[in-house]
Design a protein around this motif. Structure first.
Motif, mmCIF file in Angstrom:
data_model
loop_
_atom_site.group_PDB
_atom_site.id
_atom_site.type_symbol
_atom_site.label_atom_id
_atom_site.label_comp_id
_atom_site.label_asym_id
_atom_site.label_seq_id
_atom_site.Cartn_x
_atom_site.Cartn_y
_atom_site.Cartn_z
ATOM 1 N N SER A 150 33.508 52.956 -15.548
ATOM 2 C CA SER A 150 33.176 52.389 -16.853
ATOM 3 C C SER A 150 33.743 50.981 -17.025
ATOM 4 N N ASP A 151 34.885 50.697 -16.415
ATOM 5 C CA ASP A 151 35.410 49.326 -16.433
ATOM 6 C C ASP A 151 34.388 48.381 -15.791
ATOM 7 N N THR A 152 33.850 48.826 -14.660
ATOM 8 C CA THR A 152 32.867 48.013 -13.952
ATOM 9 C C THR A 152 31.603 47.835 -14.794
ATOM 10 N N SER A 153 31.155 48.919 -15.433
ATOM 11 C CA SER A 153 29.994 48.816 -16.329
ATOM 12 C C SER A 153 30.235 47.736 -17.374
ATOM 13 N N ALA A 154 31.429 47.760 -17.966
ATOM 14 C CA ALA A 154 31.727 46.838 -19.062
ATOM 15 C C ALA A 154 31.735 45.399 -18.578
ATOM 16 N N VAL A 155 32.383 45.148 -17.461
ATOM 17 C CA VAL A 155 32.470 43.779 -16.949
ATOM 18 C C VAL A 155 31.079 43.291 -16.515
ATOM 19 N N ALA A 156 30.323 44.169 -15.875
ATOM 20 C CA ALA A 156 28.975 43.779 -15.446
ATOM 21 C C ALA A 156 28.097 43.464 -16.652
ATOM 22 N N LEU A 157 28.224 44.268 -17.697
ATOM 23 C CA LEU A 157 27.437 44.036 -18.907
ATOM 24 C C LEU A 157 27.858 42.721 -19.566
ATOM 25 N N ALA A 158 29.176 42.480 -19.587
ATOM 26 C CA ALA A 158 29.671 41.224 -20.170
ATOM 27 C C ALA A 158 29.114 40.030 -19.408
ATOM 28 N N ALA A 159 29.076 40.149 -18.081
ATOM 29 C CA ALA A 159 28.524 39.057 -17.267
ATOM 30 C C ALA A 159 27.043 38.873 -17.578
ATOM 31 N N ALA A 160 26.299 39.977 -17.616
ATOM 32 C CA ALA A 160 24.854 39.891 -17.840
ATOM 33 C C ALA A 160 24.529 39.373 -19.234
ATOM 34 N N LEU A 161 25.366 39.705 -20.201
ATOM 35 C CA LEU A 161 25.120 39.276 -21.577
ATOM 36 C C LEU A 161 25.711 37.901 -21.872
ATOM 37 N N GLY A 162 26.416 37.340 -20.883
ATOM 38 C CA GLY A 162 27.086 36.069 -21.122
ATOM 39 C C GLY A 162 28.126 36.183 -22.239
ATOM 40 N N ALA A 163 28.857 37.300 -22.250
ATOM 41 C CA ALA A 163 29.837 37.529 -23.317
ATOM 42 C C ALA A 163 31.043 36.615 -23.156
ATOM 43 N N GLU A 164 31.626 36.292 -24.278
ATOM 44 C CA GLU A 164 32.802 35.417 -24.252
ATOM 45 C C GLU A 164 34.001 36.160 -23.677
ATOM 46 N N ARG A 165 34.022 37.467 -23.887
ATOM 47 C CA ARG A 165 35.176 38.224 -23.406
ATOM 48 C C ARG A 165 34.793 39.693 -23.283
ATOM 49 N N CYS A 166 35.478 40.369 -22.377
ATOM 50 C CA CYS A 166 35.324 41.819 -22.221
ATOM 51 C C CYS A 166 36.666 42.463 -22.527
ATOM 52 N N ASP A 167 36.739 43.196 -23.621
ATOM 53 C CA ASP A 167 38.002 43.830 -24.022
ATOM 54 C C ASP A 167 38.044 45.267 -23.528
ATOM 55 N N ILE A 168 39.003 45.536 -22.654
ATOM 56 C CA ILE A 168 39.143 46.891 -22.114
ATOM 57 C C ILE A 168 40.233 47.608 -22.908
ATOM 58 N N TYR A 169 39.810 48.476 -23.819
ATOM 59 C CA TYR A 169 40.761 49.247 -24.618
ATOM 60 C C TYR A 169 41.221 50.461 -23.819
ATOM 61 N N THR A 170 42.539 50.637 -23.788
ATOM 62 C CA THR A 170 43.057 51.749 -23.003
ATOM 63 C C THR A 170 44.289 52.322 -23.705
ATOM 64 N N ASP A 171 45.060 53.150 -22.997
ATOM 65 C CA ASP A 171 46.216 53.740 -23.668
ATOM 66 C C ASP A 171 47.506 52.967 -23.430
ATOM 67 N N VAL A 172 47.433 51.829 -22.758
ATOM 68 C CA VAL A 172 48.594 50.931 -22.677
ATOM 69 C C VAL A 172 48.182 49.604 -23.326
ATOM 70 N N LYS A 185 47.452 51.119 -12.505
ATOM 71 C CA LYS A 185 46.218 51.866 -12.759
ATOM 72 C C LYS A 185 45.423 51.322 -13.954
ATOM 73 N N VAL A 186 45.841 50.191 -14.475
ATOM 74 C CA VAL A 186 45.296 49.746 -15.751
ATOM 75 C C VAL A 186 43.822 49.309 -15.672
ATOM 76 N N LEU A 187 43.403 48.780 -14.559
ATOM 77 C CA LEU A 187 42.005 48.383 -14.383
ATOM 78 C C LEU A 187 41.531 48.828 -13.010
ATOM 79 N N GLN A 188 40.255 49.182 -12.934
ATOM 80 C CA GLN A 188 39.700 49.585 -11.653
ATOM 81 C C GLN A 188 39.474 48.334 -10.792
ATOM 82 N N THR A 189 39.838 48.424 -9.521
ATOM 83 C CA THR A 189 39.757 47.272 -8.625
ATOM 84 C C THR A 189 38.391 46.589 -8.653
ATOM 85 N N ARG A 190 37.338 47.390 -8.561
ATOM 86 C CA ARG A 190 36.002 46.793 -8.487
ATOM 87 C C ARG A 190 35.637 46.014 -9.740
ATOM 88 N N SER A 191 36.153 46.477 -10.878
ATOM 89 C CA SER A 191 35.853 45.749 -12.110
ATOM 90 C C SER A 191 36.521 44.383 -12.095
#
Lengths: 411, 411
Positions: A153-175, A209-215
């Motif tokens: 899902s991290d990868t999905s989010a970053v890929a979507l941010a790239a495709a949408l030309g988003a200003e930022r991708c915020d990864i909300y997590t438990d830390v 473990k905070v972010l997936q490597t591929r993302s």
């Protein structure tokens, strides 16, 4: 007004009350005038349950069917979050991977995103509609549901941010961000306000473990600014409460070392008395590669007599037994004297892009460990990190010592 | 060799062991040389859980999102059953509604199937591949996931059988067929080997829960032969162990009455002293229809003085309070004296296509009830059934008496 992609992990959407909480966070961004797309994981525990179902039916299962089963978890949360957003008066709809579509290759269970058609989502976001996208999943060219592998899902989010030309991708997590090292071990660990892609990549692959490597790779490739932050803590008055993963140019004052990572998921194998002749490495590591065992650090000792050598390397702890079996089977061909396996080891790494331009970083590490009587078993280095393998019992001592030595302790 | 559609309900796929059991049943049909498509429900309890999630987020939820959430249950079982079949050496793949596609209208949460494109499934079935189709779901013209309403997997199965030109649609469930009446109440109830579509339709709409009404309508319309049978019991040596729902022509010796159904889900409302003038029925039932309250049986008593009348009708028990409210609000306009509401009633129906050609069926019912001192409150009839409303406490007594009177008792 900016365009943002927000991603919420499994614990963030772990129950109905938490999904409501996520909806409130999304609403804050919408109320601030931003265009928002949200990527969600499955409710915590759901994916594990679904994986367990597949495994308990068959030891060897069709990855295409596995994908159809496990992708359902994200489908549920995307629908539920859309309902929760609508309940707050926000226009929102859910999107499955096949609806967008998020096109992937057909390497099921670990598919790679090839293309995201954002035409329709883009149009709707401009009207103020929030896109709630099921993370982790896509659709293959053969119209089958695909998934991106654990943490996808991290990868999905970053890929979507790239495709949408988003200003930022915020990864909300438990830390609440990326730390200089594990705060459960080093009380003086500091949250980093910024970290470079390269450093984050090393941190991620070295055990943080905070972010997936591929993302992170994808963020680096497409220059997507990623923020890691907490779903559960508010940081009032702060525009960027988490850790921003960005290009080196965006970091004004670069520390020599940004963080210290460790991984207990390592095991050491030494082949003693291997015949020292050309091609020996290929003969050792070929069978391991054939068995899909990843080898990480490798050291070849100089032989005393010029006829034999000792070869030491590390593998994942889970692969240790299989690695030893593979090598024992190949004993005749390799003609070594014996195998020594050791799983009580830890890999500790200091990471920092500042190393590129400064000598002496590794030397300072070796000295700090030596001063505390910690024996270094294997060393490996890259442009921006130095890793050492030491006995596992020294984990805490080594981390604390290095954290102080590199000036990372909290004021 | 025949072409079969097999449908397995929620309890039949309730856990991994049961899914394996289903796979074995499917294998039997494949081994017998049949071309097989399977339609599956969600694992029992899953759909309720998902519905509960939606409801607990918002009292009024977007049916399109509800559909995305609840359709996931069938997605999971379709994938798991495909894995279980492959584990038995059978070529199989799962199909979601949008993959086939099963095109529906966009009345979400109770969508109607408009068209099933069987081109690809048909081609694959001819090669021996088993199609495992997620029941209950389809895709709308707007490319959104749709669901067919509770029990919709029966409808999916019958529609697929019609589209595939299947020889039979076997509905596997937790009972072994359709009975002359509820065997939990009448010990002498018999399993019917055959029943007509018309009778089954009345049975289903009058409370027999074994098949969803819409699926029977669809079977009747497309002349799909449906068999109801048990997942959990084997009937060795029997080609058709369950109850076959078929065209009247296929039933050689037709009984006068095939079954006796009952429904406790009824409540009676009487408006006493309604002004007896033209249009009164429209004025009463208009507001109820506007409130989406279905009215079933209706009786208008002849008024003694020619100026007022009593109007009695039944509504679903769950709608009773709302019905009374609606009528109280309209009291001035309707000018009745008072409302009498009674939820302690049961509707008992005798059903049989033989009634068409035989008089006296209703009379025999009225006499049997009168002989036992059971007062009939409302009567309604159709071509192939007679229904009466009696006090709920007489349910068992009435069912047993009628079962005997119509000669349905087991030898």
């Amino acid at each position: 007004m900016a365009r943002l992609v927000l991603k919420f992990g499994g614990t963030s959407v772990g129950d109905i009350e938490r999904i409501r909480n996520v909806a409130r966070k999304v609403k804050q961004e919408v109320d601030a005038g931003h265009e928002v797309a949200v990527v969600v994981s499955a409710m915590s525990g759901v994916t594990n349950q679904l994986v367990e179902y597949c495994r308990s039916i068959s030891r060897i299962y069709d990855a295409r069917e596995y994908d159809a089963v496990v992708a359902s978890g994200e489908q549920v949360t995307s629908g539920l979050l859309a309902i929760a957003l609508q309940d707050l008066g926000i226009t929102a709809r859910s999107w499955q991977g096949w609806q967008i579509p998020i096109l992937t290759d057909d390497v099921h269970a670990k598919a790679r995103i090839e293309r995201i058609d954002t035409t329709e989502i883009d149009r709707r976001m401009k009207t103020g509609e929030v896109a709630v996208v099921a993370g982790f999943q896509g659709v293959s060219h053969r119209n089958r549901i695909s998934t991106l592998g654990r943490g996808g899902s991290d990868t999905s989010a970053v890929a979507l941010a790239a495709a949408l030309g988003a200003e930022r991708c915020d990864i909300y997590t438990d830390v609440d961000g990326v730390y200089t090292t594990d705060p459960r071990i080093v009380a003086k660990a500091r949250k980093l306000s910024r970290i470079t892609y390269e450093e984050m990549l090393e941190m991620a692959s070295l055990g943080a473990k905070v972010l997936q490597t591929r993302s992170v790779e994808m963020a680096m490739k497409h220059r997507v600014r990623v923020q890691v932050l907490s779903t559960f803590e508010e940081a009032p008055g702060s525009d960027l409460p988490g850790t921003l993963v960005v290009d080196e140019d965006e970091i004004v004052e670069q520390e020599l070392v940004s963080g210290i990572a460790y991984s207990r998921d390592e095991a050491k194998v030494t082949l003693v008395g291997v015949a020292d002749r050309p091609g020996v490495a290929a003969r050792i590591f070929g069978p391991l590669a054939d068995a899909a065992i990843n080898v990480d650090m490798i050291v070849q000792n100089v032989s005393e007599d010029g006829t034999t050598t000792d070869m030491t390397f590390t593998v994942g702890k889970a692969d240790l037994d299989r690695a030893v079996q593979v090598l024992e089977k190949a004993k005749d061909e390799l003609s070594y004297r014996r195998i020594v396996a050791d799983s009580d080891v830890v890999k500790i790494s200091v990471i920092g892009v500042g190393m590129r331009s400064h000598a002496g970083v590794a030397q300072r590490m070796f000295k700090a460990l030596a001063d505390r009587g910690i024996n270094i078993q294997v060393i490996s280095t890259s442009e921006i990190k130095v890793s050492v393998l030491v006995a596992e019992e020294y984990t805490e001592l080594a981390l604390r010592a290095l954290h102080t030595v590199y000036g990372l302790d909290q004021a």
